[in-house]
Scaffold this motif. Structure first.
Motif, short mmCIF file in Angstrom:
data_model
loop_
_atom_site.label_atom_id
_atom_site.label_comp_id
_atom_site.label_asym_id
_atom_site.label_seq_id
_atom_site.Cartn_x
_atom_site.Cartn_y
_atom_site.Cartn_z
N LEU A 1 0.85 -1.20 0.00
CA LEU A 1 0.00 0.00 0.00
C LEU A 1 0.88 1.25 0.00
N PRO A 2 0.47 2.30 -0.70
CA PRO A 2 1.29 3.54 -0.75
C PRO A 2 1.12 4.38 0.52
N VAL A 3 1.55 3.86 1.65
CA VAL A 3 1.44 4.56 2.93
C VAL A 3 2.82 4.61 3.57
N SER A 4 2.98 5.55 4.48
CA SER A 4 4.28 5.72 5.13
C SER A 4 4.36 5.02 6.48
N SER A 5 3.24 4.50 7.00
CA SER A 5 3.26 3.81 8.29
C SER A 5 2.17 2.76 8.32
N ALA A 6 2.34 1.81 9.26
CA ALA A 6 1.36 0.74 9.40
C ALA A 6 0.02 1.27 9.90
N ALA A 7 0.04 2.36 10.67
CA ALA A 7 -1.21 2.92 11.18
C ALA A 7 -2.08 3.42 10.03
N GLN A 8 -1.48 4.05 9.04
CA GLN A 8 -2.25 4.52 7.89
C GLN A 8 -2.83 3.36 7.10
N ALA A 9 -2.15 2.22 7.09
CA ALA A 9 -2.65 1.06 6.35
C ALA A 9 -3.89 0.48 6.98
N LEU A 10 -4.13 0.74 8.28
CA LEU A 10 -5.33 0.24 8.96
C LEU A 10 -6.57 1.06 8.66
N ASP A 11 -6.40 2.21 8.04
CA ASP A 11 -7.52 3.13 7.83
C ASP A 11 -8.60 2.48 6.97
N GLY A 12 -9.82 2.38 7.52
CA GLY A 12 -10.95 1.84 6.79
C GLY A 12 -11.01 0.33 6.71
N ARG A 13 -10.17 -0.37 7.47
CA ARG A 13 -10.14 -1.84 7.38
C ARG A 13 -10.66 -2.53 8.63
#
Length: 339
Positions: A201-213
């Protein structure tokens, strides 16, 4: 295919088609002319695949050739409506029914669909439904957590349908920290996210990857600074001073709310989020705002050697700088405004 003339009743068509569904023939005519066809797909599909070979034929001649005596059509300028004859229409009936589980409790929101069509409805708060269907139709019922049910109408105007729960979803074993329990027996709320959903995923941190999941979990961006760690809020703001959840990585709790920023999302095997007060039985008051359990990937003894390379790069530049006043210029500006 050839189309000539501009008046609808005088448009002529030359077609040579073999073993093609009637709906596809109507679509071809519609794309090459101003005609628009309206019909019930299930009725047209019963005509099967046909052969059509006409030259300089009008739309009336084509329709009379491709539809049988069970169907008829009406025309209004460039609109053609294909309908069932009255004999077929009389076979339609209002079917009423009720959907319950094995204990007799009504099921709300069950999807009831007439098989082979797009006609469908959902059950109300009492588990009741009403649908217009033929006497020989078949109903298809689907509901989350329950097995699909196929029910032939067979002339019944009133149906009582019992749906069976899927046992596989209720027999899963979930680790709760102080033992194991079946999923059906857990009173706490747990959300799980697989590591495969967070990779690449084009994110800079694992926290952003959790968004909406995960339901009930919000990822809040505090500012627009590049690389700034977002805040995690589980079911809103729990406390006034510190609303950050407890983060546990491979069984090790950490009080750093930005701990996920240093973790590569591609290294995560799974993320489990404990969202209610039952998590305090494991971690105490630190779990007042919820717990984020992170499990990273691990190698196995008999696993073949493999290498994976993931690269992510970003940049940040200001697109425009605003011209600012110097200190003497600001002094003169305020002096003029006051005096």
């Amino acid at each position: 295919m050839q189309v000539s003339a501009t008046v609808y009743s005088q448009q002529k068509f030359t077609l040579s088609i073999k073993q093609t569904e009637v709906s596809s023939i109507l679509t071809k005519i519609q794309k090459q002319s101003d005609y628009r066809f309206f019909y019930n797909y299930s009725s047209i599909k019963k005509l099967g695949k046909i052969n059509l070979d006409v030259k300089d034929a009008t739309i009336d001649q084509i329709l009379n050739t491709i539809i049988d005596n069970k169907l008829s059509y009406k025309m209004a300028d460039d609109h053609v409506v294909i309908i069932s004859n009255q004999d077929d229409a009389n076979k339609q009936a209002i079917i009423k029914g009720k959907v319950v589980d094995k204990t007799g409790e009504p099921l709300i929101g069950v999807s009831v669909k007439l098989q082979g069509t797009n006609v469908g409805i959902t059950t109300d708060i009492n588990g009741n439904f009403t649908i217009n269907a033929p006497d020989d139709g078949v109903l298809e019922l689907t509901y989350i957590g329950y097995a699909k049910k196929i029910v032939p109408i067979a002339g019944n105007k009133g149906l009582t349908i019992t749906m069976d729960a899927l046992p596989s979803a209720l027999n899963e074993v979930v680790v709760v920290g102080y033992g194991t329990s079946k999923k059906i027996d857990i009173t706490g709320s747990v959300a799980s996210v697989k590591g495969a959903d967070l990779q690449n995923l084009p994110v800079s941190s694992a926290a952003q990857a959790l968004d909406g999941r995960a339901s009930g979990v919000s990822i809040v961006r505090n500012d627009g600074s590049p690389g700034a760690a977002p805040s995690i809020r589980i079911r809103g703001t729990g406390t006034l001073n510190d609303a950050n959840p407890l983060i546990v990585i491979d069984g090790v709790p950490t009080s750093d709310p930005d701990a996920l920023s240093d973790l590569n999302p591609n290294d995560i095997a799974s993320v489990d989020i404990l969202k209610d007060a039952s998590s305090s039985a494991i971690y105490g008051t630190r779990a007042a705002n919820g717990v984020v359990l992170v499990t990273t990937k691990k190698g196995t003894y008999n696993q073949k050697l493999s290498t994976a390379v993931n690269f992510y790069n970003g940049f940040s530049n200001s697109t425009k700088y605003i011209s600012l006043l110097t200190a003497p210029q600001l002094y003169q500006l305020k002096k003029r405004a006051l005096y």
